[in-house]
Design a protein around this motif. Sequence first.
Motif, PDB file in Angstrom:
ATOM      1  N   VAL A   1       0.837  -1.203   0.000  1.00  0.00           N
ATOM      2  CA  VAL A   1       0.000   0.000   0.000  1.00  0.00           C
ATOM      3  C   VAL A   1       0.870   1.250   0.000  1.00  0.00           C
ATOM      4  CG1 VAL A   1      -1.649   1.365   1.330  1.00  0.00           C
ATOM      5  CG2 VAL A   1      -1.994  -1.096   1.080  1.00  0.00           C
ATOM      6  N   ALA A   2       1.904   1.268   0.828  1.00  0.00           N
ATOM      7  CA  ALA A   2       2.793   2.443   0.889  1.00  0.00           C
ATOM      8  C   ALA A   2       3.481   2.689  -0.456  1.00  0.00           C
ATOM      9  CB  ALA A   2       3.836   2.249   1.989  1.00  0.00           C
TER      10      ALA A   2
ATOM     11  N   LYS B   1       2.405   5.889  -2.983  1.00  0.00           N
ATOM     12  CA  LYS B   1       3.386   6.895  -3.395  1.00  0.00           C
ATOM     13  C   LYS B   1       3.442   7.007  -4.911  1.00  0.00           C
ATOM     14  CE  LYS B   1       8.239   8.209  -2.736  1.00  0.00           C
ATOM     15  NZ  LYS B   1       9.527   7.843  -2.084  1.00  0.00           N
ATOM     16  N   ARG B   2       3.411   5.879  -5.612  1.00  0.00           N
ATOM     17  CA  ARG B   2       3.446   5.882  -7.079  1.00  0.00           C
ATOM     18  C   ARG B   2       2.241   6.599  -7.672  1.00  0.00           C
ATOM     19  NH1 ARG B   2       2.739   0.603  -9.309  1.00  0.00           N
ATOM     20  NH2 ARG B   2       3.406   1.482 -11.289  1.00  0.00           N
ATOM     21  N   MET B   3       1.070   6.371  -7.068  1.00  0.00           N
ATOM     22  CA  MET B   3      -0.169   6.893  -7.626  1.00  0.00           C
ATOM     23  C   MET B   3      -0.549   8.269  -7.079  1.00  0.00           C
ATOM     24  SD  MET B   3      -2.328   3.282  -7.434  1.00  0.00           S
ATOM     25  CE  MET B   3      -3.775   3.836  -8.356  1.00  0.00           C
ATOM     26  N   GLY B   4       0.114   8.679  -6.006  1.00  0.00           N
ATOM     27  CA  GLY B   4      -0.224   9.957  -5.394  1.00  0.00           C
ATOM     28  C   GLY B   4      -1.590   9.937  -4.731  1.00  0.00           C
ATOM     29  N   LEU B   5      -1.995   8.763  -4.226  1.00  0.00           N
ATOM     30  CA  LEU B   5      -3.301   8.598  -3.599  1.00  0.00           C
ATOM     31  C   LEU B   5      -3.103   7.963  -2.224  1.00  0.00           C
ATOM     32  CD1 LEU B   5      -5.204   7.202  -6.716  1.00  0.00           C
ATOM     33  CD2 LEU B   5      -5.463   9.493  -5.723  1.00  0.00           C
TER      34      LEU B   5
ATOM     35  N   ASP C   1      -0.601  -6.916  -5.676  1.00  0.00           N
ATOM     36  CA  ASP C   1      -0.414  -5.527  -6.105  1.00  0.00           C
ATOM     37  C   ASP C   1      -1.599  -5.035  -6.926  1.00  0.00           C
ATOM     38  OD1 ASP C   1       1.998  -5.438  -4.815  1.00  0.00           O
ATOM     39  OD2 ASP C   1       3.223  -5.662  -6.608  1.00  0.00           O
ATOM     40  N   TYR C   2      -2.164  -5.901  -7.754  1.00  0.00           N
ATOM     41  CA  TYR C   2      -3.334  -5.500  -8.543  1.00  0.00           C
ATOM     42  C   TYR C   2      -4.483  -5.095  -7.631  1.00  0.00           C
ATOM     43  CZ  TYR C   2      -7.880  -5.953 -10.637  1.00  0.00           C
ATOM     44  OH  TYR C   2      -9.182  -5.713 -10.970  1.00  0.00           O
ATOM     45  N   VAL C   3      -4.759  -5.894  -6.600  1.00  0.00           N
ATOM     46  CA  VAL C   3      -5.867  -5.581  -5.693  1.00  0.00           C
ATOM     47  C   VAL C   3      -5.603  -4.253  -4.977  1.00  0.00           C
ATOM     48  CG1 VAL C   3      -7.163  -6.324  -3.666  1.00  0.00           C
ATOM     49  CG2 VAL C   3      -6.487  -8.001  -5.401  1.00  0.00           C
ATOM     50  N   VAL C   4      -4.373  -4.047  -4.541  1.00  0.00           N
ATOM     51  CA  VAL C   4      -4.020  -2.800  -3.867  1.00  0.00           C
ATOM     52  C   VAL C   4      -4.208  -1.613  -4.805  1.00  0.00           C
ATOM     53  CG1 VAL C   4      -2.102  -1.477  -2.881  1.00  0.00           C
ATOM     54  CG2 VAL C   4      -2.441  -3.875  -2.213  1.00  0.00           C
ATOM     55  N   ILE C   5      -3.716  -1.718  -6.025  1.00  0.00           N
ATOM     56  CA  ILE C   5      -3.862  -0.640  -7.011  1.00  0.00           C
ATOM     57  C   ILE C   5      -5.336  -0.379  -7.303  1.00  0.00           C
ATOM     58  CG2 ILE C   5      -3.456  -0.054  -9.444  1.00  0.00           C
ATOM     59  CD1 ILE C   5      -0.756  -1.605  -9.140  1.00  0.00           C
ATOM     60  N   HIS C   6      -6.105  -1.441  -7.434  1.00  0.00           N
ATOM     61  CA  HIS C   6      -7.549  -1.330  -7.697  1.00  0.00           C
ATOM     62  C   HIS C   6      -8.229  -0.492  -6.613  1.00  0.00           C
ATOM     63  CE1 HIS C   6     -11.420  -3.265  -9.234  1.00  0.00           C
ATOM     64  NE2 HIS C   6     -11.806  -2.612  -8.149  1.00  0.00           N
ATOM     65  N   GLU C   7      -7.953  -0.820  -5.354  1.00  0.00           N
ATOM     66  CA  GLU C   7      -8.615  -0.098  -4.261  1.00  0.00           C
ATOM     67  C   GLU C   7      -8.095   1.326  -4.132  1.00  0.00           C
ATOM     68  OE1 GLU C   7     -11.222  -1.336  -3.300  1.00  0.00           O
ATOM     69  OE2 GLU C   7     -10.854  -3.362  -4.036  1.00  0.00           O
ATOM     70  N   LEU C   8      -6.816   1.547  -4.350  1.00  0.00           N
ATOM     71  CA  LEU C   8      -6.281   2.915  -4.305  1.00  0.00           C
ATOM     72  C   LEU C   8      -6.904   3.770  -5.406  1.00  0.00           C
ATOM     73  CD1 LEU C   8      -2.494   2.247  -3.590  1.00  0.00           C
ATOM     74  CD2 LEU C   8      -4.093   3.437  -2.075  1.00  0.00           C
ATOM     75  N   ALA C   9      -7.145   3.174  -6.569  1.00  0.00           N
ATOM     76  CA  ALA C   9      -7.742   3.922  -7.682  1.00  0.00           C
ATOM     77  C   ALA C   9      -9.136   4.421  -7.330  1.00  0.00           C
ATOM     78  CB  ALA C   9      -7.781   3.050  -8.936  1.00  0.00           C
ATOM     79  N   HIS C  10      -9.827   3.725  -6.423  1.00  0.00           N
ATOM     80  CA  HIS C  10     -11.160   4.164  -6.005  1.00  0.00           C
ATOM     81  C   HIS C  10     -11.105   5.465  -5.200  1.00  0.00           C
ATOM     82  CE1 HIS C  10     -13.779   1.183  -7.602  1.00  0.00           C
ATOM     83  NE2 HIS C  10     -13.231   0.166  -6.956  1.00  0.00           N
ATOM     84  N   LEU C  11      -9.937   5.811  -4.698  1.00  0.00           N
ATOM     85  CA  LEU C  11      -9.806   7.083  -3.984  1.00  0.00           C
ATOM     86  C   LEU C  11      -9.975   8.260  -4.942  1.00  0.00           C
ATOM     87  CD1 LEU C  11      -6.747   6.241  -1.693  1.00  0.00           C
ATOM     88  CD2 LEU C  11      -9.164   6.283  -1.051  1.00  0.00           C
ATOM     89  N   GLN C  12      -9.711   8.007  -6.221  1.00  0.00           N
ATOM     90  CA  GLN C  12      -9.874   9.051  -7.241  1.00  0.00           C
ATOM     91  C   GLN C  12     -11.167   8.875  -8.030  1.00  0.00           C
ATOM     92  OE1 GLN C  12      -6.328  10.193  -9.319  1.00  0.00           O
ATOM     93  NE2 GLN C  12      -7.432  10.605 -11.232  1.00  0.00           N
ATOM     94  N   HIS C  13     -11.529   7.634  -8.295  1.00  0.00           N
ATOM     95  CA  HIS C  13     -12.760   7.345  -9.047  1.00  0.00           C
ATOM     96  C   HIS C  13     -13.569   6.322  -8.257  1.00  0.00           C
ATOM     97  CE1 HIS C  13     -11.139   9.429 -12.551  1.00  0.00           C
ATOM     98  NE2 HIS C  13     -10.027   8.727 -12.420  1.00  0.00           N
ATOM     99  N   PHE C  14     -14.623   6.796  -7.589  1.00  0.00           N
ATOM    100  CA  PHE C  14     -15.417   5.887  -6.758  1.00  0.00           C
ATOM    101  C   PHE C  14     -16.480   5.195  -7.614  1.00  0.00           C
ATOM    102  CE2 PHE C  14     -18.245   4.700  -3.194  1.00  0.00           C
ATOM    103  CZ  PHE C  14     -17.297   4.104  -2.370  1.00  0.00           C
TER     104      PHE C  14
END
Length: 209
Positions: free
Chosen positions: A110-111, A115-119, A157-170
Amino acid sequence: MTLRIDAQDGSVVVTMPERISQRQGLAFVHQHMDWITSSLAALPEKRVLADGHEVMIEGSPVPILHEPDARRGTWLDSDGLHVSGDAAHTERRVKDFLHTLAKEHLSKAVALHSKRMGLVPSRVDLREVRSRWGSCTRKGRIMLSWRLVMTPPEIRDYVVIHELAHLQHFDHSAAFWSLVDRFCTNGRTGRLAAERWLSQNGTALLRAA
């Protein structure tokens, strides 16, 4: 009304509106007994976390080795996952070890991707989930299945990226998937491969004690 099989314990879960009576619900279940029977038969054998068996760690089967005379708790090396103490406590100690490992590995993932996604999530929790590998609330709280420690790193990593992306697009809009694909290894191809892997192997992981 909907029916599903709880992969972890094999129970039949019925979801129905409040206006539906218990009698109608039972009738619905009886109407779908063929589906229930075939779905239960298709469940993978439940994994036993005991000496001589294996546990999945980061996508690889690892032998469980009971060490009754050792005094080191539980430790992982190139030979397998060693568990000391009374054999009756092996399953609990294996699960405790996996929970600890999951907290370490998922926190780092997650960390890294945050950091990579800025979310940045407001909070991250590990849970025992029955159907979803992760979720995200409108308040930015992300919940992940501790069982992701059993999956290959690229799946985790895919699952983590998927959930982090929801911080920008719910939602699951084109913009959401575009963001996910931008950060997944091998882009859309990698994302689709991860989804296939979870579809094909996820139930077996849920069946691990």
